[in-house]
Scaffold this motif. Structure first.
Motif, mmCIF file in Angstrom:
data_model
loop_
_atom_site.group_PDB
_atom_site.id
_atom_site.type_symbol
_atom_site.label_atom_id
_atom_site.label_comp_id
_atom_site.label_asym_id
_atom_site.label_seq_id
_atom_site.Cartn_x
_atom_site.Cartn_y
_atom_site.Cartn_z
ATOM 1 N N GLU A 71 0.828 -1.206 0.000
ATOM 2 C CA GLU A 71 0.000 0.000 0.000
ATOM 3 C C GLU A 71 0.862 1.255 0.000
ATOM 4 O O GLU A 71 0.576 2.212 -0.734
ATOM 5 N N VAL A 72 1.908 1.276 0.810
ATOM 6 C CA VAL A 72 2.819 2.430 0.829
ATOM 7 C C VAL A 72 3.487 2.596 -0.533
ATOM 8 O O VAL A 72 3.617 3.710 -1.052
ATOM 9 N N THR A 73 3.884 1.491 -1.138
ATOM 10 C CA THR A 73 4.505 1.537 -2.460
ATOM 11 C C THR A 73 3.547 2.144 -3.487
ATOM 12 O O THR A 73 3.921 3.045 -4.256
ATOM 13 N N LYS A 74 2.320 1.683 -3.486
ATOM 14 C CA LYS A 74 1.320 2.205 -4.430
ATOM 15 C C LYS A 74 1.061 3.683 -4.201
ATOM 16 O O LYS A 74 0.986 4.476 -5.155
ATOM 17 N N ASP A 75 0.919 4.070 -2.928
ATOM 18 C CA ASP A 75 0.557 5.453 -2.627
ATOM 19 C C ASP A 75 1.704 6.414 -2.927
ATOM 20 O O ASP A 75 1.471 7.542 -3.383
ATOM 21 N N LEU A 76 2.934 6.001 -2.685
ATOM 22 C CA LEU A 76 4.063 6.854 -3.049
ATOM 23 C C LEU A 76 4.178 6.969 -4.566
ATOM 24 O O LEU A 76 4.448 8.042 -5.105
ATOM 25 N N HIS A 77 3.971 5.879 -5.248
ATOM 26 C CA HIS A 77 4.054 5.904 -6.715
ATOM 27 C C HIS A 77 2.944 6.743 -7.322
ATOM 28 O O HIS A 77 3.134 7.391 -8.366
ATOM 29 N N GLN A 78 1.790 6.746 -6.671
ATOM 30 C CA GLN A 78 0.652 7.524 -7.160
ATOM 31 C C GLN A 78 0.954 9.021 -7.139
ATOM 32 O O GLN A 78 0.354 9.803 -7.872
ATOM 33 N N ASN A 79 1.907 9.408 -6.298
ATOM 34 C CA ASN A 79 2.318 10.811 -6.228
ATOM 35 C C ASN A 79 3.275 11.183 -7.351
ATOM 36 O O ASN A 79 3.906 12.234 -7.322
ATOM 37 N N ASN A 80 3.391 10.276 -8.345
ATOM 38 C CA ASN A 80 4.273 10.490 -9.497
ATOM 39 C C ASN A 80 5.731 10.646 -9.090
ATOM 40 O O ASN A 80 6.490 11.390 -9.707
ATOM 41 N N LEU A 81 6.111 9.936 -8.049
ATOM 42 C CA LEU A 81 7.494 10.000 -7.598
ATOM 43 C C LEU A 81 8.379 9.118 -8.464
ATOM 44 O O LEU A 81 7.957 8.065 -8.938
ATOM 45 N N MET A 83 10.829 6.503 -8.364
ATOM 46 C CA MET A 83 11.060 5.530 -7.306
ATOM 47 C C MET A 83 11.964 4.406 -7.762
ATOM 48 O O MET A 83 11.998 4.056 -8.941
ATOM 49 N N VAL A 84 12.663 3.830 -6.805
ATOM 50 C CA VAL A 84 13.338 2.556 -6.998
ATOM 51 C C VAL A 84 13.065 1.736 -5.743
ATOM 52 O O VAL A 84 13.002 2.272 -4.634
ATOM 53 N N LEU A 85 12.849 0.439 -5.918
ATOM 54 C CA LEU A 85 12.583 -0.449 -4.801
ATOM 55 C C LEU A 85 13.790 -1.348 -4.568
ATOM 56 O O LEU A 85 14.609 -1.559 -5.466
ATOM 57 N N GLY A 86 13.906 -1.860 -3.360
ATOM 58 C CA GLY A 86 14.981 -2.788 -3.040
ATOM 59 C C GLY A 86 14.628 -3.566 -1.798
ATOM 60 O O GLY A 86 13.745 -3.172 -1.031
ATOM 61 N N ALA A 87 15.326 -4.687 -1.580
ATOM 62 C CA ALA A 87 14.948 -5.529 -0.454
ATOM 63 C C ALA A 87 16.083 -6.409 0.026
ATOM 64 O O ALA A 87 16.899 -6.896 -0.770
ATOM 65 N N GLU A 88 16.084 -6.611 1.337
ATOM 66 C CA GLU A 88 16.977 -7.566 1.987
ATOM 67 C C GLU A 88 16.773 -8.979 1.463
ATOM 68 O O GLU A 88 17.711 -9.788 1.454
ATOM 69 N N MET A 89 15.570 -9.301 1.010
ATOM 70 C CA MET A 89 15.208 -10.678 0.679
ATOM 71 C C MET A 89 15.844 -11.186 -0.611
ATOM 72 O O MET A 89 15.702 -12.364 -0.964
ATOM 73 N N PHE A 90 16.535 -10.304 -1.322
ATOM 74 C CA PHE A 90 17.246 -10.696 -2.541
ATOM 75 C C PHE A 90 18.719 -10.332 -2.379
ATOM 76 O O PHE A 90 19.059 -9.224 -1.948
ATOM 77 N N GLU A 91 19.585 -11.280 -2.736
ATOM 78 C CA GLU A 91 21.023 -11.101 -2.559
ATOM 79 C C GLU A 91 21.657 -10.557 -3.833
ATOM 80 O O GLU A 91 21.173 -10.808 -4.941
ATOM 81 N N ALA A 92 22.760 -9.827 -3.666
ATOM 82 C CA ALA A 92 23.333 -9.062 -4.768
ATOM 83 C C ALA A 92 23.668 -9.911 -5.987
ATOM 84 O O ALA A 92 23.519 -9.450 -7.131
ATOM 85 N N ASP A 93 24.100 -11.133 -5.765
ATOM 86 C CA ASP A 93 24.437 -11.986 -6.912
ATOM 87 C C ASP A 93 23.189 -12.493 -7.644
ATOM 88 O O ASP A 93 23.289 -13.093 -8.724
ATOM 89 N N PHE A 131 4.771 -5.349 -8.778
ATOM 90 C CA PHE A 131 4.469 -3.917 -8.917
ATOM 91 C C PHE A 131 5.598 -3.220 -9.663
ATOM 92 O O PHE A 131 5.352 -2.375 -10.540
ATOM 93 N N ALA A 132 6.832 -3.567 -9.324
ATOM 94 C CA ALA A 132 7.981 -2.990 -10.025
ATOM 95 C C ALA A 132 7.950 -3.377 -11.500
ATOM 96 O O ALA A 132 8.211 -2.539 -12.383
ATOM 97 N N GLN A 133 7.611 -4.617 -11.771
ATOM 98 C CA GLN A 133 7.543 -5.080 -13.159
ATOM 99 C C GLN A 133 6.477 -4.314 -13.936
ATOM 100 O O GLN A 133 6.725 -3.819 -15.046
ATOM 101 N N GLN A 134 5.299 -4.191 -13.354
ATOM 102 C CA GLN A 134 4.171 -3.542 -14.039
ATOM 103 C C GLN A 134 4.400 -2.055 -14.266
ATOM 104 O O GLN A 134 3.894 -1.485 -15.247
ATOM 105 N N ASN A 135 5.174 -1.432 -13.378
ATOM 106 C CA ASN A 135 5.375 0.013 -13.464
ATOM 107 C C ASN A 135 6.781 0.393 -13.926
ATOM 108 O O ASN A 135 7.164 1.548 -13.833
ATOM 109 N N LYS A 136 7.522 -0.626 -14.407
ATOM 110 C CA LYS A 136 8.861 -0.399 -14.966
ATOM 111 C C LYS A 136 9.787 0.317 -13.972
ATOM 112 O O LYS A 136 10.479 1.271 -14.311
ATOM 113 N N LEU A 137 9.763 -0.189 -12.736
ATOM 114 C CA LEU A 137 10.640 0.332 -11.694
ATOM 115 C C LEU A 137 11.812 -0.614 -11.490
ATOM 116 O O LEU A 137 11.667 -1.827 -11.613
ATOM 117 N N ASP A 138 12.960 -0.065 -11.158
ATOM 118 C CA ASP A 138 14.088 -0.909 -10.778
ATOM 119 C C ASP A 138 13.807 -1.542 -9.419
ATOM 120 O O ASP A 138 13.190 -0.927 -8.541
#
Length: 290
Positions: A71-81, A83-93, A131-138
């Motif tokens: 929800e936070v991701t959607k609402d921030l994106h709705q502000n036409n920001l 954005m780039v997303l990232g997460a601990e759950m994926f490792e750099a390699d 969401f990143a895929q659908q909105n072409k976000l890194d």
């Protein structure tokens, strides 16, 4: 209609109204600011929109935290920001596989076959990646490969990184690694583990924090917000990832969110104040995702 029937009808209406009122006011969570004051969700979004980096600290099995992340991701994106997303759950390699999924070169099954995903990926992290895929976000895989963090713990601390190849070192924060064992989160870890604690165990936590901060910094641009998802212990008390970010860019505007659980969510417990800029206080009876 007899007076007796009418009386029963009135009683039923009152009962139903009371039940409806009760259900409308039954909350799964309450949002607070760092001082323990109840806070409005929309105001939080407005504050986050002005940040350079947002560290969203979750309980990994909290259904409420995961719902609020999307929800936070959607609402921030709705502000036409920007954005780039990232997460601990994926490792750099794993970044090439993540990129291939984002570009639809890989489907979910192929992604699962190519990298190790967390057990709750489908319910809790796939919505963010989609969401990143659908909105072409890194979407940045920020964490150190788990095996390297394990080596820090079990094979000599930061010096274990000396054995990595030049290619492998690209998946780790640059050395030398700053380390402050007096940070609240690291001290708490040592205290919690008691006789089983070791300074190298804390360094394994620190190398994760340092690496996540490194990849956030590498992928942050002017007029862009980096929204990062991590376990709450990686950013609580404004240390961990937050501390490492500030070591490199003291002027960076970083806001943090954390997740806590309480039996009573109507007042924030004293020990949960000051953990983050915004505190999601979840009813401890809310079901978990695993």
């Amino acid at each position: 209609m007899t007076s007796k029937t009418a009386f029963r009808l009135i009683i039923m209406i009152v009962f139903c109204a009371n039940q409806l009122s009760f259900s409308q006011h039954k909350q799964a969570y309450q949002l607070y600011n760092s001082n323990g004051e109840k806070f409005d969700y929309k105001k939080m979004i407005d504050s986050l929109a002005a940040a350079d980096v947002v560290l969203f600290g979750e309980f990994h099995n909290s259904a409420v935290a995961h719902w609020l992340q999307i929800e936070v991701t959607k609402d921030l994106h709705q502000n036409n920001l920007n954005m780039v997303l990232g997460a601990e759950m994926f490792e750099a390699d794993q970044q090439p596989a993540v990129n291939a999924y984002l570009s639809k070169e890989l489907n979910e099954k192929q992604l699962r076959d190519s990298i190790k995903l967390w057990p709750n990926f489908k319910t809790d992290y796939k919505p963010l990646l989609d969401f990143a895929q659908q909105n072409k976000l890194d979407f940045i895989a920020t964490n150190i490969p788990r095996r390297f963090a394990n080596d820090v713990y079990k094979k000599g601390g930061f010096s274990s990184l000396d054995r990595l190849t030049p290619k492998q070192l690209k998946w780790v924060a640059p050395r030398p690694i700053k380390f402050d064992p007096e940070l609240p989160g690291y001290k708490a870890m040592l205290e919690m583990m008691g006789d089983h604690a070791s300074i190298d165990m804390v360094k394994a936590q620190a190398i994760k924090d340092a690496t996540m901060a490194h990849f956030i910094l590498e992928n942050t641009q002017i007029n862009q917000i980096f929204l990062h998802f991590n376990g709450s212990y990686h950013s609580n008390n404004f240390d961990g990832i937050y501390w490492y970010l500030k070591q490199h860019q003291p002027e960076m505007n970083i806001l943090t969110i954390t997740t806590v659980e309480q039996a009573n969510i109507n007042q924030l417990d004293a020990e949960n104040k000051q953990l983050a800029n915004f505190i999601i206080c979840v009813d401890e009876d809310v079901t978990k995702t695993y």
